[in-house]
Design a protein around this motif. Structure first.
Motif, mmCIF file in Angstrom:
data_model
loop_
_atom_site.group_PDB
_atom_site.id
_atom_site.type_symbol
_atom_site.label_atom_id
_atom_site.label_comp_id
_atom_site.label_asym_id
_atom_site.label_seq_id
_atom_site.Cartn_x
_atom_site.Cartn_y
_atom_site.Cartn_z
ATOM 1 N N ALA A 85 -46.100 95.181 43.122
ATOM 2 C CA ALA A 85 -44.623 94.783 42.583
ATOM 3 C C ALA A 85 -43.824 94.344 41.726
ATOM 4 O O ALA A 85 -42.980 94.719 40.805
ATOM 5 N N GLU A 86 -44.583 93.219 41.280
ATOM 6 C CA GLU A 86 -44.270 92.428 39.548
ATOM 7 C C GLU A 86 -44.728 93.154 38.684
ATOM 8 O O GLU A 86 -43.179 93.364 37.793
ATOM 9 N N LEU A 87 -45.278 94.745 38.559
ATOM 10 C CA LEU A 87 -45.073 95.243 37.424
ATOM 11 C C LEU A 87 -43.668 96.144 37.003
ATOM 12 O O LEU A 87 -43.089 95.879 36.076
ATOM 13 N N THR A 88 -43.029 96.744 37.923
ATOM 14 C CA THR A 88 -42.030 97.189 38.297
ATOM 15 C C THR A 88 -40.333 96.514 38.347
ATOM 16 O O THR A 88 -39.704 96.843 37.639
ATOM 17 N N ARG A 89 -40.502 95.423 38.914
ATOM 18 C CA ARG A 89 -39.745 94.216 38.450
ATOM 19 C C ARG A 89 -39.892 93.536 36.991
ATOM 20 O O ARG A 89 -38.737 93.646 36.783
ATOM 21 N N ARG A 90 -41.120 93.642 36.526
ATOM 22 C CA ARG A 90 -40.730 93.409 35.264
ATOM 23 C C ARG A 90 -39.806 94.600 33.931
ATOM 24 O O ARG A 90 -39.293 94.008 33.517
ATOM 25 N N ARG A 91 -40.390 95.320 34.224
ATOM 26 C CA ARG A 91 -39.267 97.284 33.819
ATOM 27 C C ARG A 91 -38.209 96.683 34.114
ATOM 28 O O ARG A 91 -37.515 97.243 32.926
ATOM 29 N N GLY A 115 -32.324 83.667 40.965
ATOM 30 C CA GLY A 115 -33.027 84.314 41.687
ATOM 31 C C GLY A 115 -33.861 84.910 40.997
ATOM 32 O O GLY A 115 -34.528 85.118 40.136
ATOM 33 N N ALA A 116 -35.254 85.582 41.516
ATOM 34 C CA ALA A 116 -36.316 87.153 40.927
ATOM 35 C C ALA A 116 -36.199 87.383 39.683
ATOM 36 O O ALA A 116 -36.539 87.947 38.761
ATOM 37 N N ALA A 117 -34.588 88.408 40.631
ATOM 38 C CA ALA A 117 -35.143 89.300 39.707
ATOM 39 C C ALA A 117 -34.234 89.032 38.196
ATOM 40 O O ALA A 117 -34.651 89.612 36.720
#
Length: 310
Positions: A85-91, A115-117
């Motif tokens: 999921a981290e890949l999409t979050r980075r994008r 927060g993380a986003a």
């Protein structure tokens, strides 16, 4: 050898010959971290140009449908990437950084959440982000977030060369009385006064993250009683977009989520299955007028909204 020649040499070794950064460090006579910085500089200075041809780019009508359904200014969708999921979050973070950059003008006051986003936005900001003569302020107090390191609002402000104002206050206090007393302090009041002048706000849309250990038994009971399914700027909200847990919110040092509708551009950032219901609640509450997420999440939010309407 000139600096430019070094950049070209390192770039050729890495991109054309496939050498590892460790091997390049030995060849060039520098450390591995220096190789990483040289590669970053090569991209920033145009020595290396990376072009991705993606026939699987975002192809969905969900963004337009959400924009029309909730009267949003814009919906920006990143592709949903297979894998962690981290890949999409980075994008998504990279896209949100681009949206923020396009929204900034000299003289603006810009509020940044936590927060993380939002941390992903700070992580993915381009090294050549344009400098803007703006003022960046945090939208909530500290000591709410886990971990250490430089806060996202500060990293984002510094990336744009903006003036950064810190808020020296915790996000959650023991009582409303303590909160009010702290907010009367001149240093804290200076930031709160800037909140009334916000031109742009960027923040994450979070899922349930409370526990008795973090907020106390009484607040936890109030949050549950309100049917909270998400939070933004430490403010819990229900599925229909109502802000809940009034007593709990009175203990927080944070921009009032109810006032977000009065800001010209409010950029909400979130992605993933766990954020589908919170995103929908935030849209129903009118907290967001610019949504940044990924294609799959947008489709799921639209499907949930249609299911509820039916």
């Amino acid at each position: 050898m000139s600096d430019l020649q070094t950049l070209v040499r390192v770039a050729r070794l890495y991109y054309e010959l496939g050498e590892t950064q460790e091997a390049i460090a030995a060849i060039v006579g520098v450390t591995r971290p220096q190789v990483s910085r040289l590669l970053k500089a090569a991209r920033a200075q145009g020595v290396v140009e990376i072009r991705i041809v993606d026939d699987g780019a975002v192809r969905t009508d969900a963004g337009d449908a959400l924009r029309e359904r909730f009267g949003l200014r814009a919906v920006h969708l990143a592709p949903t990437l297979d894998g962690p999921a981290e890949l999409t979050r980075r994008r998504v973070g990279r896209l949100a950084g681009e949206v923020l950059a396009s929204s900034l003008r000299d003289g603006m006051v810009v509020g940044i959440g936590d927060g993380a986003a939002v941390s992903a936005v700070a992580d993915e900001l381009s090294t050549d982000a344009p400098n803007v003569d703006a003022t960046v302020v945090p939208l909530c107090g500290g000591f709410w977030r886990a971990g250490s390191g430089v806060e996202p609002f500060r990293r984002i402000g510094e990336a744009f060369g903006a003036t950064v104002q810190s808020l020296h206050a915790p996000g959650l206090l023991d009582s409303a009385e303590v909160r009010d007393a702290l907010c009367a302090h001149a240093g804290v009041r200076a930031v709160i006064d800037l909140w009334s002048r916000l031109d742009v706000a960027l923040f994450g849309i979070g899922g349930p993250s409370w526990s008795e250990a973090s907020v106390g038994a009484e607040a936890m009971a109030e949050i549950r009683a309100g049917g909270a399914i998400g939070e933004l700027l430490i403010a819990p909200f229900a599925a229909d977009g109502r802000l809940v847990a009034t007593t709990f919110r009175a203990r927080t040092v944070a921009f009032d989520a109810a006032a977000l509708s009065g800001i010209g551009r409010t950029i909400g950032v979130a992605d993933g299955a766990a954020k589908v219901a919170p995103i929908l609640g935030a849209l129903r509450g009118g907290f967001v007028n610019t949504l940044v997420t990924d294609a799959r999440t947008a489709e799921a939010v639209l499907a949930l909204a249609s299911e509820a309407a039916a």
